[in-house]
Design a protein around this motif. Sequence first.
Motif, PDB file in Angstrom:
ATOM      1  N   ALA A  84       0.813  -1.222   0.000  1.00  0.00           N
ATOM      2  CA  ALA A  84       0.000   0.000   0.000  1.00  0.00           C
ATOM      3  C   ALA A  84       0.846   1.272   0.000  1.00  0.00           C
ATOM      4  O   ALA A  84       0.399   2.327  -0.457  1.00  0.00           O
ATOM      5  N   MET A  85       2.076   1.186   0.500  1.00  0.00           N
ATOM      6  CA  MET A  85       2.941   2.369   0.567  1.00  0.00           C
ATOM      7  C   MET A  85       3.455   2.811  -0.797  1.00  0.00           C
ATOM      8  O   MET A  85       3.908   3.949  -0.967  1.00  0.00           O
ATOM      9  N   LEU A  86       3.423   1.930  -1.790  1.00  0.00           N
ATOM     10  CA  LEU A  86       3.992   2.221  -3.107  1.00  0.00           C
ATOM     11  C   LEU A  86       2.984   3.003  -3.943  1.00  0.00           C
ATOM     12  O   LEU A  86       1.891   2.514  -4.222  1.00  0.00           O
ATOM     13  N   LEU A  87       3.339   4.208  -4.369  1.00  0.00           N
ATOM     14  CA  LEU A  87       2.383   5.077  -5.057  1.00  0.00           C
ATOM     15  C   LEU A  87       2.645   5.156  -6.563  1.00  0.00           C
ATOM     16  O   LEU A  87       2.210   4.309  -7.314  1.00  0.00           O
ATOM     17  N   ASP A  88       3.402   6.164  -7.017  1.00  0.00           N
ATOM     18  CA  ASP A  88       3.539   6.385  -8.455  1.00  0.00           C
ATOM     19  C   ASP A  88       4.921   6.936  -8.786  1.00  0.00           C
ATOM     20  O   ASP A  88       5.662   7.361  -7.909  1.00  0.00           O
ATOM     21  N   TYR A  89       5.217   6.937 -10.088  1.00  0.00           N
ATOM     22  CA  TYR A  89       6.455   7.519 -10.607  1.00  0.00           C
ATOM     23  C   TYR A  89       6.112   8.812 -11.358  1.00  0.00           C
ATOM     24  O   TYR A  89       5.566   8.750 -12.467  1.00  0.00           O
ATOM     25  N   PRO A  90       6.419   9.977 -10.814  1.00  0.00           N
ATOM     26  CA  PRO A  90       6.203  11.205 -11.590  1.00  0.00           C
ATOM     27  C   PRO A  90       7.022  11.158 -12.889  1.00  0.00           C
ATOM     28  O   PRO A  90       8.229  10.890 -12.861  1.00  0.00           O
ATOM     29  N   VAL A  91       6.359  11.416 -13.995  1.00  0.00           N
ATOM     30  CA  VAL A  91       7.002  11.231 -15.295  1.00  0.00           C
ATOM     31  C   VAL A  91       8.225  12.130 -15.454  1.00  0.00           C
ATOM     32  O   VAL A  91       9.216  11.739 -16.091  1.00  0.00           O
ATOM     33  N   ALA A  92       8.198  13.316 -14.854  1.00  0.00           N
ATOM     34  CA  ALA A  92       9.333  14.238 -14.976  1.00  0.00           C
ATOM     35  C   ALA A  92      10.605  13.645 -14.363  1.00  0.00           C
ATOM     36  O   ALA A  92      11.716  13.898 -14.846  1.00  0.00           O
ATOM     37  N   ARG A  93      10.468  12.848 -13.317  1.00  0.00           N
ATOM     38  CA  ARG A  93      11.643  12.227 -12.691  1.00  0.00           C
ATOM     39  C   ARG A  93      12.229  11.158 -13.615  1.00  0.00           C
ATOM     40  O   ARG A  93      13.453  11.033 -13.741  1.00  0.00           O
ATOM     41  N   LEU A  94      11.368  10.403 -14.265  1.00  0.00           N
ATOM     42  CA  LEU A  94      11.846   9.380 -15.196  1.00  0.00           C
ATOM     43  C   LEU A  94      12.514  10.031 -16.406  1.00  0.00           C
ATOM     44  O   LEU A  94      13.546   9.544 -16.892  1.00  0.00           O
ATOM     45  N   GLN A  95      11.953  11.129 -16.867  1.00  0.00           N
ATOM     46  CA  GLN A  95      12.562  11.852 -17.987  1.00  0.00           C
ATOM     47  C   GLN A  95      13.933  12.399 -17.598  1.00  0.00           C
ATOM     48  O   GLN A  95      14.872  12.380 -18.403  1.00  0.00           O
ATOM     49  N   LEU A  96      14.049  12.871 -16.352  1.00  0.00           N
ATOM     50  CA  LEU A  96      15.333  13.370 -15.864  1.00  0.00           C
ATOM     51  C   LEU A  96      16.379  12.253 -15.866  1.00  0.00           C
ATOM     52  O   LEU A  96      17.525  12.471 -16.289  1.00  0.00           O
TER      53      LEU A  96
END
Length: 207
Positions: A84-96
């Motif tokens: 439940a603690m695992l949320l999401d990956y903001p796309v800007a961080r992956l692009q970085l």
Amino acid sequence: MQGIKHIIFDLGGVILNIDISRTARAFEALGVEDFGKHYSQAHVSTLFNDLETGRVSEAEFVHKMKCVLPEGVTDEQVIGAWNAMLLDYPVARLQLLQQLRNQYDLFLLSNTNAIHLAAFNKILEKERGIPSLAAFFDKTYYSHLMGCRKPEPEAWQMVLDQNGLKPEHTLFIDDTLPNVEAAQKLGIRSIHLQSPATILDIFKPKG
């Protein structure tokens, strides 16, 4: 960033958004009293430590958790609460990360476990169509596969030794202060990432 050739990233709270309180609430809803006493970002009890260093298997962890839960709780409910603690990956961080790979060697060093590894890769595939975090790094290091976890110095030493990295040319980014302090003792340049700052702020162009 002068002199930096390699960057080691933490995962949770740095690349992947997490909220440990969601897991605490989920376990407490299942019947665990005061989950935070056993697991928090700064402290892990023996069972969780053993899970994160591969000393207990997924099945053993689920079994031991069910021993302190009311009868009738299923394996799936235990795993769901743990994830439940695992949320999401903001796309800007992956692009970085994709941009940084053009300039630096990138490594991931995460205190994690087999249950979470499967879950956060599944989130990545569902959100972005990418099956594994390995796509963003030269190499990924997960504590349950390494047999040690941060802030044990062996964790960073393994990354340095296996890849021929010099500490003075290496940057480490983590949101947990004891991990940052441990890396600094090894001569690794380190940044303690504190909310609301993100890795986007660290690599923001000057001027």
